[in-house]
Design a protein around this motif. Sequence first.
Motif, PDB file in Angstrom:
ATOM      1  N   ARG A   1     -29.149 -27.644  -6.785  1.00 41.64           N
ATOM      2  CA  ARG A   1     -29.266 -28.882  -6.029  1.00 41.64           C
ATOM      3  C   ARG A   1     -29.074 -28.608  -4.547  1.00 41.64           C
ATOM      4  N   SER A   2     -29.818 -29.340  -3.737  1.00 45.85           N
ATOM      5  CA  SER A   2     -29.701 -29.171  -2.298  1.00 45.85           C
ATOM      6  C   SER A   2     -28.368 -29.720  -1.810  1.00 45.85           C
ATOM      7  N   LEU A   3     -27.625 -28.903  -1.075  1.00 44.76           N
ATOM      8  CA  LEU A   3     -26.359 -29.365  -0.521  1.00 44.76           C
ATOM      9  C   LEU A   3     -26.586 -30.458   0.525  1.00 44.76           C
ATOM     10  N   PHE A   4     -27.724 -30.435   1.194  1.00 49.47           N
ATOM     11  CA  PHE A   4     -28.012 -31.474   2.189  1.00 49.47           C
ATOM     12  C   PHE A   4     -28.069 -32.840   1.524  1.00 49.47           C
ATOM     13  N   LEU A   5     -28.679 -32.913   0.337  1.00 45.23           N
ATOM     14  CA  LEU A   5     -28.699 -34.178  -0.396  1.00 45.23           C
ATOM     15  C   LEU A   5     -27.287 -34.584  -0.816  1.00 45.23           C
ATOM     16  N   SER A   6     -26.470 -33.613  -1.205  1.00 42.56           N
ATOM     17  CA  SER A   6     -25.080 -33.921  -1.571  1.00 42.56           C
ATOM     18  C   SER A   6     -24.312 -34.453  -0.369  1.00 42.56           C
ATOM     19  N   TRP A   7     -24.549 -33.859   0.790  1.00 40.32           N
ATOM     20  CA  TRP A   7     -23.862 -34.337   2.003  1.00 40.32           C
ATOM     21  C   TRP A   7     -24.285 -35.762   2.337  1.00 40.32           C
ATOM     22  N   MET A   8     -25.556 -36.056   2.207  1.00 42.78           N
ATOM     23  CA  MET A   8     -26.019 -37.412   2.480  1.00 42.78           C
ATOM     24  C   MET A   8     -25.428 -38.411   1.481  1.00 42.78           C
ATOM     25  N   PHE A   9     -25.372 -38.018   0.220  1.00 38.72           N
ATOM     26  CA  PHE A   9     -24.787 -38.914  -0.783  1.00 38.72           C
ATOM     27  C   PHE A   9     -23.312 -39.147  -0.488  1.00 38.72           C
ATOM     28  N   ASN A  10     -22.582 -38.098  -0.126  1.00 39.30           N
ATOM     29  CA  ASN A  10     -21.164 -38.259   0.194  1.00 39.30           C
ATOM     30  C   ASN A  10     -20.963 -39.170   1.406  1.00 39.30           C
ATOM     31  N   SER A  11     -21.828 -39.042   2.414  1.00 42.05           N
ATOM     32  CA  SER A  11     -21.714 -39.900   3.586  1.00 42.05           C
ATOM     33  C   SER A  11     -22.003 -41.355   3.232  1.00 42.05           C
ATOM     34  N   PHE A  12     -23.028 -41.579   2.404  1.00 38.36           N
ATOM     35  CA  PHE A  12     -23.327 -42.949   1.979  1.00 38.36           C
ATOM     36  C   PHE A  12     -22.181 -43.526   1.154  1.00 38.36           C
ATOM     37  N   LEU A  13     -21.608 -42.727   0.262  1.00 41.99           N
ATOM     38  CA  LEU A  13     -20.493 -43.196  -0.564  1.00 41.99           C
ATOM     39  C   LEU A  13     -19.285 -43.535   0.306  1.00 41.99           C
ATOM     40  N   TYR A  14     -18.957 -42.656   1.229  1.00 40.75           N
ATOM     41  CA  TYR A  14     -17.821 -42.898   2.118  1.00 40.75           C
ATOM     42  C   TYR A  14     -18.048 -44.133   2.983  1.00 40.75           C
ATOM     43  N   ALA A  15     -19.260 -44.283   3.531  1.00 41.53           N
ATOM     44  CA  ALA A  15     -19.563 -45.446   4.362  1.00 41.53           C
ATOM     45  C   ALA A  15     -19.528 -46.735   3.554  1.00 41.53           C
ATOM     46  N   PHE A  16     -20.055 -46.698   2.335  1.00 36.81           N
ATOM     47  CA  PHE A  16     -20.027 -47.895   1.484  1.00 36.81           C
ATOM     48  C   PHE A  16     -18.591 -48.292   1.153  1.00 36.81           C
ATOM     49  N   LEU A  17     -17.744 -47.327   0.809  1.00 41.51           N
ATOM     50  CA  LEU A  17     -16.353 -47.639   0.493  1.00 41.51           C
ATOM     51  C   LEU A  17     -15.623 -48.197   1.716  1.00 41.51           C
ATOM     52  N   ARG A  18     -15.897 -47.632   2.881  1.00 37.77           N
ATOM     53  CA  ARG A  18     -15.255 -48.132   4.101  1.00 37.77           C
ATOM     54  C   ARG A  18     -15.689 -49.562   4.410  1.00 37.77           C
ATOM     55  N   VAL A  19     -16.972 -49.845   4.254  1.00 37.17           N
ATOM     56  CA  VAL A  19     -17.473 -51.190   4.540  1.00 37.17           C
ATOM     57  C   VAL A  19     -16.901 -52.195   3.546  1.00 37.17           C
ATOM     58  N   ALA A  20     -16.895 -51.846   2.259  1.00 36.28           N
ATOM     59  CA  ALA A  20     -16.375 -52.764   1.249  1.00 36.28           C
ATOM     60  C   ALA A  20     -14.894 -53.055   1.487  1.00 36.28           C
ATOM     61  N   ALA A  21     -14.110 -52.016   1.777  1.00 35.56           N
ATOM     62  CA  ALA A  21     -12.680 -52.219   2.029  1.00 35.56           C
ATOM     63  C   ALA A  21     -12.454 -53.058   3.284  1.00 35.56           C
ATOM     64  N   ALA A  22     -13.263 -52.825   4.327  1.00 35.88           N
ATOM     65  CA  ALA A  22     -13.080 -53.587   5.564  1.00 35.88           C
ATOM     66  C   ALA A  22     -13.408 -55.058   5.356  1.00 35.88           C
ATOM     67  N   ILE A  23     -14.470 -55.361   4.624  1.00 33.85           N
ATOM     68  CA  ILE A  23     -14.836 -56.755   4.399  1.00 33.85           C
ATOM     69  C   ILE A  23     -13.743 -57.484   3.625  1.00 33.85           C
ATOM     70  N   VAL A  24     -13.158 -56.821   2.655  1.00 32.28           N
ATOM     71  CA  VAL A  24     -12.139 -57.474   1.825  1.00 32.28           C
ATOM     72  C   VAL A  24     -10.820 -57.602   2.582  1.00 32.28           C
ATOM     73  N   PHE A  25     -10.275 -56.483   3.030  1.00 26.18           N
ATOM     74  CA  PHE A  25      -8.924 -56.481   3.590  1.00 26.18           C
ATOM     75  C   PHE A  25      -8.885 -57.047   5.012  1.00 26.18           C
ATOM     76  N   CYS A  26      -9.878 -56.724   5.839  1.00 22.46           N
ATOM     77  CA  CYS A  26      -9.851 -57.205   7.222  1.00 22.46           C
ATOM     78  C   CYS A  26     -10.059 -58.714   7.297  1.00 22.46           C
ATOM     79  N   SER A  27     -10.946 -59.247   6.440  1.00 25.54           N
ATOM     80  CA  SER A  27     -11.148 -60.693   6.457  1.00 25.54           C
ATOM     81  C   SER A  27      -9.904 -61.428   5.974  1.00 25.54           C
ATOM     82  N   LEU A  28      -9.252 -60.928   4.925  1.00 21.32           N
ATOM     83  CA  LEU A  28      -8.026 -61.569   4.436  1.00 21.32           C
ATOM     84  C   LEU A  28      -6.910 -61.491   5.471  1.00 21.32           C
TER      85      LEU A  28
END
Length: 511
Positions: free
Chosen positions: A298-325
């Motif tokens: 598997r291409s490591l570049f694809l793994s890096w992109m997936f990890n960045s998307f996962l990290y960004a999604f988790l950060r956005v979801a946590a910010a919407i929940v906790f920061c709004s509350l």
Amino acid sequence: MTVPSLPARATAAIPDQERWLQRRRWSRAGWLYAFMLVMSLVFLGPFLMGLLSSVKDNPNEYPPRLLIPQFSAQVIRNAYRLGQQGSGDGWNGGLSPDHQVTFDVSVRSPAGAPQAAPSIALFPYQPNSLVAIARQAQAKDYARVSTVQVGQQGDVRQYRTTVSYPALTRRTGALVRAKLGQASSTLQAILPGGNTVPVTLDTPEAQAVQYQLNQDQVVELVHSGNAYYLRGPIFQRTPLEVDVQRGQSIVDSTIPASDRQNFDRSFAYRNITPGFLGYTFNNYRRAFDETMDPTSGRSLFLSWMFNSFLYAFLRVAAAIVFCSLAGYALARLNFPGRNLLFLVGVLFVQMVPSQVNLVSNYVLLRDLHLLNIWGLWLNGLVAAGGVFLMKQFFEGMPKELEESASIDGAGPFTTFWRVMLPQAGPALTALAITQFQGAWNDFFWPVVLLRQNTNFTLTVGLSNFRQAYGGQGDYGLILSGAVLSAIPVIIVFVVFQRYFISTGADSAVKG
């Protein structure tokens, strides 16, 4: 009663004044748009220059050119034709057995200069890779090169080089592209379906070159009956070098040279069978191909992109929940210590650099065995800047909304969830964009916490491109990776920027 008419001179002056005002408005609009265009070029100039340089063979060329051969229709057609000749695939190119490629070179030999033909030969070119792999077989060990003069115009002579790649076996049957299996006493191949079959080496040529292959290289097999015979490896690149003597000069070739040395008397072509993608978007293809993990394929570049998307999604979801509350609680709920909590938990946290907590946070996450994406997310679970943004937004919303909800019997959480949060769309969008951009471009904490290359985010993975070629950096790979990493942020901003224009909070209260 009769209304006196205006004098003729006054009536004629009114249209002239209107035309003057109209010209003035258009002039102001023109200057405004010109200023905006200049500023857009100032801000977008580095990105556009990086995008242009990312497709060049030599991104470090000076002075930089805006008109490059990678965007020339004639050169692209030649690259496509060479790819078809080399492998039958004009898009991806390459060199396959039983194919022949013709490459033309024009050499100027003025009077008094040597009249000898140029020296043209294939040379070894091992692709640079971030992953340690065995050296692959080279086209120079399998293909044959012959050069003849085909014409002359004045002191310019045209030479045609023919690169022939004969097959190792002449057996007829169905052709199969496969990869070699693990090294063993019997050569094996891994078929596209995953099955491993023994390969029969029935010719002296095949037996002589079998040890030059490795399991990461694609080979071509002949399936005849119940046996598989090695027909030859498939090469993605066909490097060619052209050398002329002092006094001679190369004036033209089928595709421009990738590198020029020895005072322009030595031209190197990293691939004379590139195809369309291998010529125009070669650096982008290399970003995926040359980061291939040999253990998983598997291409490591694809793994890096997936990890960045996962990290960004988790950060956005946590910010919407906790920061709004947290922002709503600090803005509208009255409880002891609210101002102190806002001062210490929000403002003071924003003033303290994250590097101050480096050692303590790292030790804690290490003891919890969270030196991965989840530990990275936990380290930035609640963003103090997001809490401040949501607090300021909720404070600007009219209190009549909450009073109406209270009259209807809604509690604090119901008021927040059913009334206030739906009105906070613009603020939530701004929060999501800033958190996504911050997580996507985050470098400090990922480079501290992440250790395995399969867990890297894209920013950490791209930093490894600087280690190529003895630390000098492979700028073609760096620029192509940087452009690819910028595309998601641009798309997110373009898609959601319209939510910044207005808010529906003011329209929620009538009268």
